[in-house]
Design a protein around this motif. Structure first.
Motif, PDB file in Angstrom:
ATOM      1  N   THR A  31       0.837  -1.198   0.000  1.00 38.46           N
ATOM      2  CA  THR A  31       0.000   0.000   0.000  1.00 38.46           C
ATOM      3  C   THR A  31       0.871   1.247   0.000  1.00 38.46           C
ATOM      4  O   THR A  31       2.041   1.192   0.383  1.00 38.46           O
ATOM      5  CB  THR A  31      -0.936   0.046   1.228  1.00 38.46           C
ATOM      6  OG1 THR A  31      -0.151   0.182   2.409  1.00 38.46           O
ATOM      7  CG2 THR A  31      -1.806  -1.198   1.319  1.00 38.46           C
ATOM      8  N   ILE A  32       0.272   2.340  -0.431  1.00 39.18           N
ATOM      9  CA  ILE A  32       0.919   3.640  -0.294  1.00 39.18           C
ATOM     10  C   ILE A  32      -0.030   4.547   0.469  1.00 39.18           C
ATOM     11  O   ILE A  32      -1.245   4.387   0.398  1.00 39.18           O
ATOM     12  CB  ILE A  32       1.310   4.265  -1.652  1.00 39.18           C
ATOM     13  CG1 ILE A  32       0.083   4.472  -2.541  1.00 39.18           C
ATOM     14  CG2 ILE A  32       2.336   3.404  -2.361  1.00 39.18           C
ATOM     15  CD1 ILE A  32       0.381   5.280  -3.798  1.00 39.18           C
ATOM     16  N   ALA A  33       0.525   5.470   1.210  1.00 44.32           N
ATOM     17  CA  ALA A  33      -0.280   6.422   1.976  1.00 44.32           C
ATOM     18  C   ALA A  33      -0.094   7.808   1.385  1.00 44.32           C
ATOM     19  O   ALA A  33       1.009   8.184   0.975  1.00 44.32           O
ATOM     20  CB  ALA A  33       0.134   6.416   3.441  1.00 44.32           C
ATOM     21  N   THR A  34      -1.169   8.563   1.346  1.00 45.89           N
ATOM     22  CA  THR A  34      -1.132   9.922   0.839  1.00 45.89           C
ATOM     23  C   THR A  34      -2.198  10.739   1.566  1.00 45.89           C
ATOM     24  O   THR A  34      -2.859  10.254   2.472  1.00 45.89           O
ATOM     25  CB  THR A  34      -1.325   9.937  -0.696  1.00 45.89           C
ATOM     26  OG1 THR A  34      -1.074  11.252  -1.183  1.00 45.89           O
ATOM     27  CG2 THR A  34      -2.700   9.467  -1.099  1.00 45.89           C
ATOM     28  N   THR A  35      -2.360  11.972   1.148  1.00 35.37           N
ATOM     29  CA  THR A  35      -3.333  12.855   1.791  1.00 35.37           C
ATOM     30  C   THR A  35      -4.630  12.895   0.996  1.00 35.37           C
ATOM     31  O   THR A  35      -4.630  12.642  -0.216  1.00 35.37           O
ATOM     32  CB  THR A  35      -2.789  14.292   1.887  1.00 35.37           C
ATOM     33  OG1 THR A  35      -2.625  14.792   0.554  1.00 35.37           O
ATOM     34  CG2 THR A  35      -1.459  14.330   2.627  1.00 35.37           C
ATOM     35  N   PRO A  36      -5.728  13.231   1.639  1.00 39.02           N
ATOM     36  CA  PRO A  36      -6.974  13.396   0.894  1.00 39.02           C
ATOM     37  C   PRO A  36      -6.850  14.442  -0.221  1.00 39.02           C
ATOM     38  O   PRO A  36      -7.398  14.271  -1.307  1.00 39.02           O
ATOM     39  CB  PRO A  36      -7.978  13.837   1.964  1.00 39.02           C
ATOM     40  CG  PRO A  36      -7.447  13.241   3.231  1.00 39.02           C
ATOM     41  CD  PRO A  36      -5.943  13.333   3.087  1.00 39.02           C
ATOM     42  N   ALA A  37      -6.099  15.511   0.026  1.00 34.67           N
ATOM     43  CA  ALA A  37      -5.933  16.552  -0.993  1.00 34.67           C
ATOM     44  C   ALA A  37      -5.211  16.018  -2.229  1.00 34.67           C
ATOM     45  O   ALA A  37      -5.567  16.354  -3.362  1.00 34.67           O
ATOM     46  CB  ALA A  37      -5.168  17.742  -0.415  1.00 34.67           C
ATOM     47  N   ALA A  38      -4.214  15.164  -2.037  1.00 31.06           N
ATOM     48  CA  ALA A  38      -3.488  14.594  -3.170  1.00 31.06           C
ATOM     49  C   ALA A  38      -4.378  13.648  -3.976  1.00 31.06           C
ATOM     50  O   ALA A  38      -4.340  13.643  -5.209  1.00 31.06           O
ATOM     51  CB  ALA A  38      -2.240  13.870  -2.686  1.00 31.06           C
TER      52      ALA A  38
END
Length: 66
Positions: free
Chosen positions: A41-48
């Protein structure tokens, strides 16, 4: 989006769930994975994620498929 519940893309189709993008909310971050590799998995921000979706809908990424 429910916490810790994977949501599949509406474009998965009827192929048994292979080659799907899945997302989930995880303590304020958004996690993404490919259904064929659920352990990666990868984690990112809701904005991205929002920016990625808007770019795809606007056709700004179409040149990457050719």
């Amino acid at each position: 989006m429910l916490e810790n519940t994977w949501q599949k893309s509406s474009f998965c189709g009827g192929n048994g769930g292979n080659n799907c993008v899945e997302l989930r909310s995880d303590a304020g971050a958004i996690r993404l994975r490919e259904s064929e590799r659920p352990g990666q998995t990868i984690a990112t921000t809701p904005a991205a994620v929002r920016a990625l979706i808007l770019s795809a809908k606007a056709g700004e990424l179409d040149h990457l498929t050719h």
